[in-house]
Enzyme design. Structure first.
Site, mmCIF file in Angstrom:
data_model
loop_
_atom_site.group_PDB
_atom_site.id
_atom_site.type_symbol
_atom_site.label_atom_id
_atom_site.label_comp_id
_atom_site.label_asym_id
_atom_site.label_seq_id
_atom_site.Cartn_x
_atom_site.Cartn_y
_atom_site.Cartn_z
ATOM 1 N N ARG A 1 29.282 -12.679 4.680
ATOM 2 C CA ARG A 1 29.356 -12.198 3.294
ATOM 3 C C ARG A 1 28.211 -11.265 2.942
ATOM 4 N NH1 ARG A 1 28.829 -17.661 0.416
ATOM 5 N NH2 ARG A 1 27.413 -17.853 2.176
ATOM 6 N N GLN B 1 5.384 -10.023 -17.131
ATOM 7 C CA GLN B 1 6.213 -8.824 -17.253
ATOM 8 C C GLN B 1 6.792 -8.461 -15.898
ATOM 9 O OE1 GLN B 1 4.309 -5.494 -19.273
ATOM 10 N NE2 GLN B 1 5.232 -4.100 -17.821
ATOM 11 N N ARG C 1 4.071 7.468 -5.755
ATOM 12 C CA ARG C 1 3.625 6.941 -7.047
ATOM 13 C C ARG C 1 2.276 6.282 -6.808
ATOM 14 N NH1 ARG C 1 7.777 6.185 -11.140
ATOM 15 N NH2 ARG C 1 9.812 6.756 -10.282
ATOM 16 N N HIS D 1 -2.686 3.806 -8.526
ATOM 17 C CA HIS D 1 -2.914 3.306 -9.873
ATOM 18 C C HIS D 1 -3.652 1.979 -9.846
ATOM 19 C CE1 HIS D 1 1.079 5.534 -10.823
ATOM 20 N NE2 HIS D 1 0.055 6.365 -10.822
ATOM 21 N N LYS E 1 -0.532 -8.296 -9.447
ATOM 22 C CA LYS E 1 0.911 -8.071 -9.411
ATOM 23 C C LYS E 1 1.500 -8.561 -8.104
ATOM 24 C CE LYS E 1 -0.206 -3.361 -9.406
ATOM 25 N NZ LYS E 1 0.086 -2.009 -9.792
ATOM 26 N N HIS F 1 -3.144 0.787 -6.208
ATOM 27 C CA HIS F 1 -1.848 0.560 -5.573
ATOM 28 C C HIS F 1 -1.029 1.840 -5.658
ATOM 29 C CE1 HIS F 1 2.475 -0.732 -5.905
ATOM 30 N NE2 HIS F 1 2.135 -1.241 -4.744
ATOM 31 N N TYR G 1 8.013 -4.992 -9.763
ATOM 32 C CA TYR G 1 6.642 -5.450 -9.967
ATOM 33 C C TYR G 1 6.669 -6.635 -10.916
ATOM 34 C CZ TYR G 1 6.077 -0.356 -9.304
ATOM 35 O OH TYR G 1 6.166 0.940 -8.884
ATOM 36 N N ASP H 1 -0.330 11.903 -11.833
ATOM 37 C CA ASP H 1 -0.857 11.651 -10.492
ATOM 38 C C ASP H 1 -1.398 12.931 -9.860
ATOM 39 O OD1 ASP H 1 -0.257 8.996 -10.785
ATOM 40 O OD2 ASP H 1 1.529 9.045 -9.528
#
Length: 190
Positions: free
Chosen positions: A23, A57, A69, A72, A81, A128, A141, A177
């Site tokens: 499956r 969050q 990305r 940061h 995180k 990160h 995240y 960035d």
């Protein structure tokens, strides 16, 4: 779920063990008890820094092939995180910016993908960033603090002092960035 330590102090990799059959597959993507037990047992912070209940969050990004990305981070108390790639694959990079850490200034990269579903625990005090390795990559995240734009830190993804090697040509970065400061400038502010 297997848990591994990384080369960077206090960083953990959680590796679910998906059940696969005709499956498709089923896997548990988060287990609060495992997270708390492993963080307490395996990190220098002894679990005192973050517990599963501290995550408040969940966010998700979608990136196209070659997009970078990051890098940061957060000033103030920082931000812990738990990061995973729900679809596709990314080259994920961490840089330790904790002055008192045994791995301060060091970086480590990880491949996160939708094949083995590894989760990367990123403690407070890290930069990160990631690059999408597939036509589309969805990164999820789980974050322990509300976002405060006043505490955002960004360091150039291509800063020569860091010398991060991205596996693909960089196809796109955000305006923020592209204008990010260098590693040396960040060091002056820490």
């Amino acid at each position: 779920m297997r848990v591994e330590t990384a080369d960077l102090a206090d960083v953990l990799v959680f590796r679910p063990e998906p059940f696969r059959d005709e499956r498709g597959l089923f896997t548990r993507t988060f287990d609060a008890r495992t997270f708390d037990d492993e963080l307490s047992a395996r990190t220098a912070a002894g679990g005192g820094a973050v517990r599963a209940a501290d995550f408040i969050q969940d966010s998700q990004s979608r990136s196209a092939l070659g997009v970078v990305r990051g890098l940061h981070g957060r000033s103030g108390r920082g931000e812990a995180k738990l990061v995973r790639c729900a679809h596709g694959a990314v080259h994920d990079v961490l840089v330790d910016i904790r002055r008192g850490s045994s791995t301060f200034g060091m970086q480590q990269s990880f491949t996160l993908d939708d094949v083995d579903f590894a989760h990367l625990y990123v403690p407070r005090g890290f930069l990160h960033g990631f690059q999408a390795l597939t036509p589309t990559a969805d990164v999820c995240y789980r974050i322990d603090r509300e976002h405060d734009p006043a505490e955002d830190i960004a360091v150039a993804y291509d800063d020569p002092d860091l010398g991060i090697v991205w596996p693909l040509p960089v196809s796109l970065v955000s305006v923020r960035d592209a204008a990010a400061r260098g590693w040396a400038q960040l060091l002056e502010s820490l």
